[in-house]
Design an enzyme around this catalytic site. Structure first.
Site, PDB file in Angstrom:
ATOM      1  N   GLY A 129      20.219  -4.007 -17.267  1.00 15.52           N
ATOM      2  CA  GLY A 129      21.102  -4.623 -18.258  1.00 15.52           C
ATOM      3  C   GLY A 129      21.042  -6.126 -18.107  1.00 15.52           C
ATOM      4  N   GLY A 130      21.934  -6.775 -18.821  1.00 16.30           N
ATOM      5  CA  GLY A 130      21.955  -8.221 -18.790  1.00 16.30           C
ATOM      6  C   GLY A 130      22.190  -8.770 -17.396  1.00 16.30           C
ATOM      7  N   ASP A 147      31.923  -8.364 -22.551  1.00 14.87           N
ATOM      8  CA  ASP A 147      30.603  -7.863 -22.928  1.00 14.87           C
ATOM      9  C   ASP A 147      30.702  -6.407 -23.367  1.00 14.87           C
ATOM     10  OD1 ASP A 147      27.956  -8.119 -23.504  1.00 14.87           O
ATOM     11  OD2 ASP A 147      27.243  -8.107 -21.437  1.00 14.87           O
ATOM     12  N   VAL A 156      19.979  -1.443 -12.378  1.00 16.53           N
ATOM     13  CA  VAL A 156      20.923  -0.469 -11.842  1.00 16.53           C
ATOM     14  C   VAL A 156      20.147   0.720 -11.281  1.00 16.53           C
ATOM     15  CG1 VAL A 156      22.967   0.902 -12.329  1.00 16.53           C
ATOM     16  CG2 VAL A 156      22.505  -1.125 -13.677  1.00 16.53           C
TER      17      VAL A 156
END
Ligand SMILES: *[C@@H]1O[C@H](CO)[C@@H](O)[C@H](O)[C@H]1NC(C)=O
Ligand SMILES: *[C@@H]1O[C@H](CO)[C@@H](O)[C@H](O)[C@H]1NC(C)=O
Ligand SMILES: *[C@@H]1O[C@H](CO)[C@@H](O)[C@H](O)[C@H]1NC(C)=O
Ligand SMILES: *[C@@H]1O[C@H](CO)[C@@H](O)[C@H](O)[C@H]1NC(C)=O
Ligand SMILES: *[C@@H]1O[C@H](CO)[C@@H](O)[C@H](O)[C@H]1NC(C)=O
Ligand SMILES: *[C@@H]1O[C@H](CO)[C@@H](O)[C@H](O)[C@H]1NC(C)=O
Ligand SMILES: *[C@@H]1O[C@H](CO)[C@@H](O)[C@H](O)[C@H]1NC(C)=O
Length: 674
Positions: free
Chosen positions: A356-357, A472, A361
């Protein structure tokens, strides 16, 4: 009087004597378990010398040993109210490998001896994932826990806890005893393999349970380790069985009981140490060196020292962490890098769940437990602001909501921060919306997800002790748990970018398509910028389209604008996700689309707050009408032309970016990071 008529006389005319003889069944003493009246189950066995072994070092094993005769605890008769009890036992836990162990054991009072539904590992052979915490268990356990399980908020890998119906202890303490000679507490290690004494005393009138531990051969310490007020009459039933349970997991220990006394009529009798069966000889950890050859071992040892030294150095580097003085107070939140490394198989690609940003993960299973976790690796070079951010992690860890992904803790290395979350088996929502590989999510689930995310945001904004902005919100930050409930992840992470950044630049954190127009002007995130992103998210879920889709037919690139157009032309249902094939409740679809439009309104003051949004979704309030003439182009980006240019200058894979933009002083949006 002959024997049989005397017996009759006792039975009929002396009920109190009969009662007291019945009470004799309520006490027993075993110095070793030869011929003991115990029911053994699963891995439990009694050695020929009388030693009771609950588990051996087989993995994922349970063992139970219960006194066969039920004990009456909570007699409904007014004559005998809920009574006190007292018990002493001597146990030993011998780990297979030094300091690596099975999960522990528990003295247990249970309404039945049937534990066929119970599982091993952290459930200690008492409960399973479904029934732990259920009030209808009626189970009291004094746990001797050698494994820290974050889901039960265990304090460490060496504690005694009092558990009622659950494995989340009512109270627990690191194992220690008070020595009156030395006038201080002395710690004990459960995994030492040495026999230890444990006293349990329940005082019914005082409604207090005391638990005391001490090494073998010492007197009962005059201060208990735990003295916990608890009214057992509320939990225990009339007839109960007493005994022990133990469990191993991926690593194992031998769990032994050497002797046990139990009494409901007074203090339990002391055990006679000399009569206790001995433990099996200790495992040999290393072979004794032979003296036949002298030089060879010396050379070998020298080589070994060099090799170990080198390995130690390499490993130290491999597992090196950054730990600073101020971090000691966050000890419990901290995971060791080594554990995380092992949990994720060395951060192998195979375990990669997504990127992700904020970073990659990985999925993992913590060593020594079955707990599945997700580890987020964030590269972060600046040391500045780390203290504040770690303090916030500690706060975020306390956030508890069924629609939030639970943050479990963190770890810190040079240039890197690792956050540990609970693992969500179904991954992120955007996959369900856009990938052809995953099945389509039904409307029922989508509506549920929208409501869940709304209530999570309401919790963050208003219901917790501090206001937490998410900053977000988007479909790839919403994860689905095993039951397809939506859980909001990454909350508060945006703050990482606030600390330790150049004050000359204001960082607008978020994702293109979800950024409220005023954000690019003011650079300040507010509740209303979260609401805006939520609105875009809601439209995304209903329409199955990304907020900006440059491949869409002309005029439909911006999702919010297209929905608004269709709304104006009275054909709002046209925008609903074609993959749903029309299977949805029209009222719910309209509600969600209208809410999406309202929340993503370009004017912050026109947007509802999260409390109102939740009320609309629950049908507890009706939504205001949407003004059809809102200006559309501004709804996604800032009003200036410059920024629209920016959008056009991006490649068509714009949708792939989920990155951070920083707004510098010359007012242009510059991509930061990936
Ligand atoms: C543990 O006990 C079980 C039977 O109770 C046996 O099958 C197993 O081999 C034993 N394991 C070890 C490591 O001794
Ligand atoms: C096990 O851990 C204890 C305390 O954490 C330590 O004192 C001991 O040296 C360790 N033993 C081994 C063999 O690693
Ligand atoms: C608790 O257990 C009982 C009996 O097994 C069951 O009927 C009930 O649904 C359980 N409650 C919860 C909340 O799981
Ligand atoms: C010893 O341990 C008990 C129980 O954990 C605690 O209440 C007490 O304060 C400790 N006493 C000392 C002198 O450390
Ligand atoms: C439990 O411990 C407290 C504190 O030391 C003591 O006052 C009490 O008498 C104890 N109760 C029992 C039943 O041992
Ligand atoms: C235990 O006894 C008390 C007092 O008689 C009663 O109020 C309570 O309901 C009983 N508890 C159970 C679980 O039967
Ligand atoms: C139980 O307590 C009674 C009264 O103090 C005592 O006489 C008896 O020996 C005790 N029994 C056991 C097994 O501890």
């Amino acid at each position: 009087m002959d024997a049989s008529s005397r017996a009759l006389f006792f039975l009929i005319f002396l009920p109190n004597i009969y009662l007291s003889s019945a009470q004799d069944d309520n006490q027993f003493i075993y110095n070793g378990f030869h011929g003991a009246n115990l029911q053994l189950q699963a891995g439990a066995k009694i050695h020929p010398n009388g030693l009771l072994q609950l588990t051996n070092t087989s993995k994922q094993q349970v063992g139970h040993a219960f006194y066969k005769i039920p004990i009456s605890f909570n007699t409904s008769s007014a004559l005998i109210p809920f009574t006190s009890f007292s018990s002493i036992f001597i146990f030993a836990i011998v780990p297979e490998l030094p300091n690596l162990s099975g999960h522990g054991m528990a003295f247990t009072i249970s309404p039945s001896m049937d534990f066929s539904q119970a599982v091993a590992s952290q459930y200690l052979g008492l409960f399973n994932i479904e029934n732990f915490g259920n009030l209808s268990n009626h189970v009291l356990a004094i746990e001797l826990d050698t494994m820290p399980n974050p889901e039960f908020e265990d304090i460490n890998n060496n504690h005694v806890g009092i558990d009622v119906n659950s494995l989340k202890s009512v109270e627990s303490a690191p194992v220690s005893y008070f020595s009156s000679e030395e006038g201080k507490n002395i710690s004990l290690r459960l995994l030492s393999g040495d026999p230890m004494l444990l006293w349990i005393d329940y005082d019914a009138p005082q409604k207090t349970i005391n638990v005391t531990v001490a090494p073998l051969r010492s007197k009962k310490p005059n201060r208990p380790l735990l003295s916990t007020p608890i009214d057992l009459s509320r939990f225990l039933l009339e007839t109960m069985y007493v005994g022990f349970s133990a469990a191993t997991g991926p690593v194992a220990s031998d769990h032994y009981v050497l002797g046990w006394s139990f009494n409901k009529s007074g203090p339990a009798q002391d055990l006679e140490i000399s009569k206790l069966p001995p433990l099996p000889p200790k495992r040999k950890i290393s072979q004794k060196p032979t003296k036949i050859i002298v030089i060879l071992p010396v050379v070998a040892i020298f080589v070994l020292v060099v090799v170990i030294g080198a390995v130690y150095f390499v490993r130290r580097k491999k597992y090196a962490e950054v730990r600073e003085e101020w971090e000691t107070e966050y000890g419990p939140q901290r995971f060791s890098y080594k554990n995380l490394y092992m949990a994720t198989n060395g951060f192998k690609e195979k375990e990669l769940l997504g990127a992700g940003g904020f970073g990659k993960v990985y999925r993992g299973t913590l060593p020594n437990s079955d707990a599945q976790i997700a580890v987020k690796r964030i590269s972060h070079d600046s040391k500045q602001g780390m203290k504040e951010f770690v303090a916030e992690i500690a706060i975020m860890r306390r956030l508890r909501h069924r629609n939030l992904v639970q943050l479990l803790g963190y770890c810190r290395r040079k240039g890197e921060l690792l956050l540990v979350y609970e693992y969500m088996p179904n991954g992120s929502l955007d996959k369900f919306l856009y990938s052809n590989k995953t099945p389509t999510l039904s409307w029922l689930h989508r509506f549920q997800v929208v409501k869940g995310v709304a209530s999570a945001l309401l919790y963050l904004h208003e219901e917790w002790e501090q206001v937490v902005l998410h900053r977000d919100v988007k479909s790839s930050n919403v994860l689905l748990d095993a039951d397809l409930n939506g859980r909001l992840g990454d909350f508060g992470l945006a703050r990482l970018y606030d600390h330790g950044t150049n004050p000359q630049t204001t960082h607008v954190v978020g994702t293109v398509g979800y950024l409220a127009p005023e954000l690019s002007r003011t650079g300040r995130a507010t509740n209303f910028t979260d609401v805006f992103a939520f609105g875009v998210f809601v439209l995304e879920v209903a329409c199955g389209r990304r907020p900006i889709d440059l491949q869409a037919p002309p005029g439909e690139a911006s999702l919010a604008d297209w929905v608004l157009d269709c709304w104006r032309s009275g054909a709002i249902l046209r925008v609903s996700d074609p993959k749903l094939e029309g299977t949805y409740l029209v009222e719910e679809m309209e509600l969600v689309l209208k809410l999406g439009l309202l929340c993503s309104h370009p004017m912050p003051s026109m947007r509802p707050n999260m409390r109102q949004a939740v009320q609309y979704l629950e049908g507890n309030a009706s939504m205001p009408e949407i003004q059809a003439e809102r200006s559309v182009c501004t709804s996604i980006f800032s009003p200036s032309n410059e920024t629209s240019n920016m959008v056009m200058s991006f490649p068509s894979s714009l949708e792939k970016y989920s990155s951070h933009y920083s707004l510098t002083s010359n007012e242009s949006l510059i991509q930061k990071g990936r």
